[in-house]
Enzyme design. Structure first.
Site, PDB file in Angstrom:
ATOM      1  CE  LYS A   1      -1.858   2.944   2.664  1.00 31.60           C
ATOM      2  NZ  LYS A   1      -1.842   4.110   1.750  1.00 31.60           N
TER       3      LYS A   1
ATOM      4  CD  GLU B   1      13.241   0.476   6.959  1.00 27.93           C
ATOM      5  OE1 GLU B   1      13.017   1.257   6.018  1.00 27.93           O
ATOM      6  OE2 GLU B   1      13.867  -0.581   6.832  1.00 27.93           O
TER       7      GLU B   1
ATOM      8  CB  CYS C   1      13.563   9.565   7.180  1.00 32.53           C
ATOM      9  SG  CYS C   1      14.328   8.332   6.104  1.00 32.53           S
TER      10      CYS C   1
ATOM     11  CD  GLU D   1      10.728  13.069  10.695  1.00 31.31           C
ATOM     12  OE1 GLU D   1       9.638  12.552  11.014  1.00 31.31           O
ATOM     13  OE2 GLU D   1      11.530  12.514   9.930  1.00 31.31           O
TER      14      GLU D   1
HETATM   15  P1  NAD Z   1       2.651   8.406   7.591  1.00 34.85           P
HETATM   16  O1  NAD Z   1       2.971   7.642   8.814  1.00 34.85           O
HETATM   17  O2  NAD Z   1       1.633   9.488   7.661  1.00 34.85           O
HETATM   18  O3  NAD Z   1       2.135   7.427   6.432  1.00 34.85           O
HETATM   19  C1  NAD Z   1       2.905   6.351   5.980  1.00 34.85           C
HETATM   20  C2  NAD Z   1       2.003   5.305   5.361  1.00 34.85           C
HETATM   21  O4  NAD Z   1       1.145   4.769   6.369  1.00 34.85           O
HETATM   22  C3  NAD Z   1       1.085   5.825   4.259  1.00 34.85           C
HETATM   23  O5  NAD Z   1       1.003   4.862   3.235  1.00 34.85           O
HETATM   24  C4  NAD Z   1      -0.244   5.947   4.972  1.00 34.85           C
HETATM   25  O6  NAD Z   1      -1.348   5.847   4.119  1.00 34.85           O
HETATM   26  C5  NAD Z   1      -0.189   4.759   5.910  1.00 34.85           C
HETATM   27  N1  NAD Z   1      -1.081   4.837   7.077  1.00 34.85           N
HETATM   28  C6  NAD Z   1      -1.482   5.944   7.745  1.00 34.85           C
HETATM   29  N2  NAD Z   1      -2.305   5.593   8.761  1.00 34.85           N
HETATM   30  C7  NAD Z   1      -2.411   4.239   8.736  1.00 34.85           C
HETATM   31  C8  NAD Z   1      -3.114   3.285   9.530  1.00 34.85           C
HETATM   32  N3  NAD Z   1      -3.862   3.662  10.563  1.00 34.85           N
HETATM   33  N4  NAD Z   1      -3.004   1.982   9.218  1.00 34.85           N
HETATM   34  C9  NAD Z   1      -2.233   1.579   8.175  1.00 34.85           C
HETATM   35  N5  NAD Z   1      -1.559   2.444   7.385  1.00 34.85           N
HETATM   36  C10 NAD Z   1      -1.636   3.754   7.658  1.00 34.85           C
HETATM   37  O7  NAD Z   1       4.039   8.961   7.042  1.00 34.85           O
HETATM   38  P2  NAD Z   1       4.298   9.926   5.809  1.00 34.85           P
HETATM   39  O8  NAD Z   1       3.852  11.298   6.184  1.00 34.85           O
HETATM   40  O9  NAD Z   1       3.763   9.306   4.566  1.00 34.85           O
HETATM   41  O10 NAD Z   1       5.896   9.878   5.712  1.00 34.85           O
HETATM   42  C11 NAD Z   1       6.742  10.717   6.397  1.00 34.85           C
HETATM   43  C12 NAD Z   1       7.351   9.993   7.583  1.00 34.85           C
HETATM   44  O11 NAD Z   1       8.030   8.825   7.135  1.00 34.85           O
HETATM   45  C13 NAD Z   1       8.422  10.829   8.270  1.00 34.85           C
HETATM   46  O12 NAD Z   1       8.297  10.681   9.663  1.00 34.85           O
HETATM   47  C14 NAD Z   1       9.726  10.209   7.771  1.00 34.85           C
HETATM   48  O13 NAD Z   1      10.848  10.421   8.618  1.00 34.85           O
HETATM   49  C15 NAD Z   1       9.347   8.781   7.708  1.00 34.85           C
HETATM   50  N6  NAD Z   1      10.271   8.026   6.844  1.00 34.85           N
HETATM   51  C16 NAD Z   1      11.127   7.132   7.428  1.00 34.85           C
HETATM   52  C17 NAD Z   1      12.036   6.425   6.646  1.00 34.85           C
HETATM   53  C18 NAD Z   1      12.995   5.429   7.261  1.00 34.85           C
HETATM   54  O14 NAD Z   1      13.628   4.686   6.512  1.00 34.85           O
HETATM   55  N7  NAD Z   1      13.133   5.371   8.561  1.00 34.85           N
HETATM   56  C19 NAD Z   1      12.067   6.629   5.258  1.00 34.85           C
HETATM   57  C20 NAD Z   1      11.187   7.560   4.707  1.00 34.85           C
HETATM   58  C21 NAD Z   1      10.284   8.248   5.508  1.00 34.85           C
END
Ligand code: NAD
Length: 489
Positions: A183, A258, A291, A388
């Site tokens: 997803k 992650e 990130c 962050e």
């Molecule tokens: P997010 O947590 O809002 O969403 C990530 C994913 O989770 C999306 O596909 C979203 O639709 C899904 N999601 C949201 N609520 C959910 C639920 N209740 N159940 C299942 N899935 C759900 O994150 P974002 O805003 O898309 O991304 C930014 C974040 O990702 C930042 O905190 C960034 O640091 C982190 N990030 C981490 C890494 C790493 O390798 N550690 C890499 C890239 C981004």
């Protein structure tokens, strides 16, 4: 099952549908996908999945699992390598669509990020083949550690670098013999749809790889709560990580996360200050939506003035603009909501008495560009130091000695990455021991060996992926013990 017409995204044909059991599947509802390069530009109305689509996709992955998991690692590897070849062929079109969809710089997508997707599939095809089972004798038995494919796997990815991050998880899951439901994030869903065209062209059996599009709270929730799922791999924010972790705990499903970062960028007086300043300015690339970025500049007091001078000069090279233009270095932010979030951090910092050294404003009304910003916080407790931002906002603090640097570096709840600039080898090793982070770079940044473990400590993550660590996670390990003297053959 019905499918929708494909959409022309600036010359590239993209399906706005899910990909379930080898077929395109439409939904009754859709959501709008807009380009951060020009928010008036609607790229597609994308299928908005829910419980029904989640159920179909997990059902397809479950049905495909016995045959896929029964293949040898070489047979599965051949599919992964075919897919890698097709990604290499299509790098330009995938990069173009991803650039329009989430505004990462097109040149870096073309030259590095999308091709890394192909490398992920090749690397895991090879690693799975190369597995050497651990064997030893003890207590009168011969012991062997075997990997057993775990089952249907949910992969949930964020909006930044969606193609690369999705392949980073799908490749080891598939190589280990699992079937996958991916997803992608609703703010940048299109490049993963292109990946499914290639999965189809590579002739993966139906149901082995599926994509469902939609909102996290809807289809995402349905996927991670499905009791038939045997692994969940998530990249995103710590807030969502907690919610998904609860679902995984309820069904006793192994889960890796992650999550976000707030990495220190530590500059010692003995460092090549110019190289450090140039690299620190790179933290603003792609609008700072990375990130792993070192967003807390920690500079040894004695070189503060010189470093800030060099850093300000290095940031002047930045050009805010259209991410398709090779001259652009700072892309717009992904979404108006995200821009408002970044602005909120800076406004609250000002109200808190933190000093905005430069930047601190939107570039132009109607656009999503935010000026590269440097803030000197009033204290280490300031929100802008401790949380962050995920935008082009860095903080600047000074330290007196190595102990002080380590104390500040380890003073947030995150622990994804750390960057150190020093010319001292012994100091590099000491900091490697003392910094709390999943990845520590000394005099470099973003250099990655795919066989190394990757992940975060604290609220930056749970578990490790990368190399054999990922293949172990996507497998159930078992120990075979045969009494010595049992005849073979
Ligand atoms: P997010 O947590 O809002 O969403 C990530 C994913 O989770 C999306 O596909 C979203 O639709 C899904 N999601 C949201 N609520 C959910 C639920 N209740 N159940 C299942 N899935 C759900 O994150 P974002 O805003 O898309 O991304 C930014 C974040 O990702 C930042 O905190 C960034 O640091 C982190 N990030 C981490 C890494 C790493 O390798 N550690 C890499 C890239 C981004």
């Amino acid at each position: 099952m019905s499918s929708s017409p494909r959409v022309d995204v600036d010359g590239v044909s993209v399906s706005p549908d899910h990909f379930i059991n080898g077929e395109r599947v439409a939904s009754a509802c859709t959501f709008e996908d807009r380009s951060p390069l020009d928010w008036t530009w609607k790229l597609a109305d994308v299928a908005r999945g829910g419980a029904l689509e989640a159920d179909l996709a997990v059902g397809a992955a479950l049905a495909a699992f016995p045959a896929w998991s029964a293949l040898s690692t070489s047979e599965r590897g051949a599919y992964l390598e075919r897919l890698a070849t097709l990604i290499d062929r299509d790098v330009e079109r995938i990069a173009h669509v991803e650039c329009l969809d989430m505004a990462m710089l097109e040149e870096s997508l073309r030259l590095r990020v999308i091709a890394r997707g192909a490398r992920n599939f090749r690397a895991y095809a090879q690693l799975a083949r190369d597995y050497q089972a651990r064997r030893w004798s003890s207590n009168g038995t011969e012991n062997t550690v075997l990997r057993m494919p775990a089952g249907p796997t949910i992969v949930i990815t964020p909006w930044n670098a969606p193609f690369m991050l999705s392949t980073w998880k799908c490749a080891p899951a598939l190589a280990a013999g699992n079937t996958v439901v991916l997803k992608p994030a609703e703010w940048s869903p299109l490049s993963c749809s292109l990946l499914m065209d290639l999965v189809s062209e590579a002739a993966f059996p139906p149901g082995v790889v599926n994509v469902v599009q939609g909102l996290g709270e809807e289809v995402g929730t349905a996927l991670v709560n499905d009791p038939r799922v045997r692994r969940i791999s998530f990249t995103g924010s710590p807030e969502t990580g907690r919610v998904i972790g609860e679902a995984a705990a309820k069904n006793l499903v192994p889960f890796t996360a992650e999550l976000g970062g707030k990495g220190p960028f530590i500059v010692f007086a003995d460092a090549d200050l110019d190289a450090a300043a140039q690299k620190a300015a790179v933290m603003y690339d792609d609008g700072g939506q990375v990130c792993l970025a070192g967003t807390r500049l920690l500079v040894e007091e004695s070189v503060r003035e010189r470093f800030v001078e060099l850093f300000e000069a290095a940031t002047k090279r930045h050009q805010l603009g259209d991410s398709r233009d090779p001259a652009t270095t700072v892309s717009p932010l992904i979404h108006p909501e995200h821009l408002a979030r970044v602005e909120g951090f800076v406004e609250r910092a000002r109200a808190n008495g933190d000093t905005v050294v430069f930047g601190g404003h939107v570039e132009r009304e109607g656009g999503l560009w935010y000026r590269p910003t440097l803030i000197e916080p009033r204290s280490n407790d300031s929100e802008v130091v401790q949380r962050e931002v995920f935008g082009p906002v860095l903080t600047l603090q000074t330290f007196t000695d190595e102990d002080d640097a380590v104390r500040l570096a380890n003073s947030t709840r995150y622990g994804l990455s750390a960057i150190v600039y020093t010319s001292s080898g012994p100091r590099a090793l000491r900091l490697g021991e003392r910094l709390r982070a999943g990845t520590i770079w000394v005099n470099c940044f973003l250099v990655r060996d795919l066989t190394a473990p990757f992940g975060g400590t604290g609220i930056s993550g749970i578990g490790r992926e990368g190399g054999d660590y990922a293949l172990d996670f996507y497998s159930d390990l078992k120990t075979l013990q045969i009494k010595e003297g049992t005849t073979h053959g």
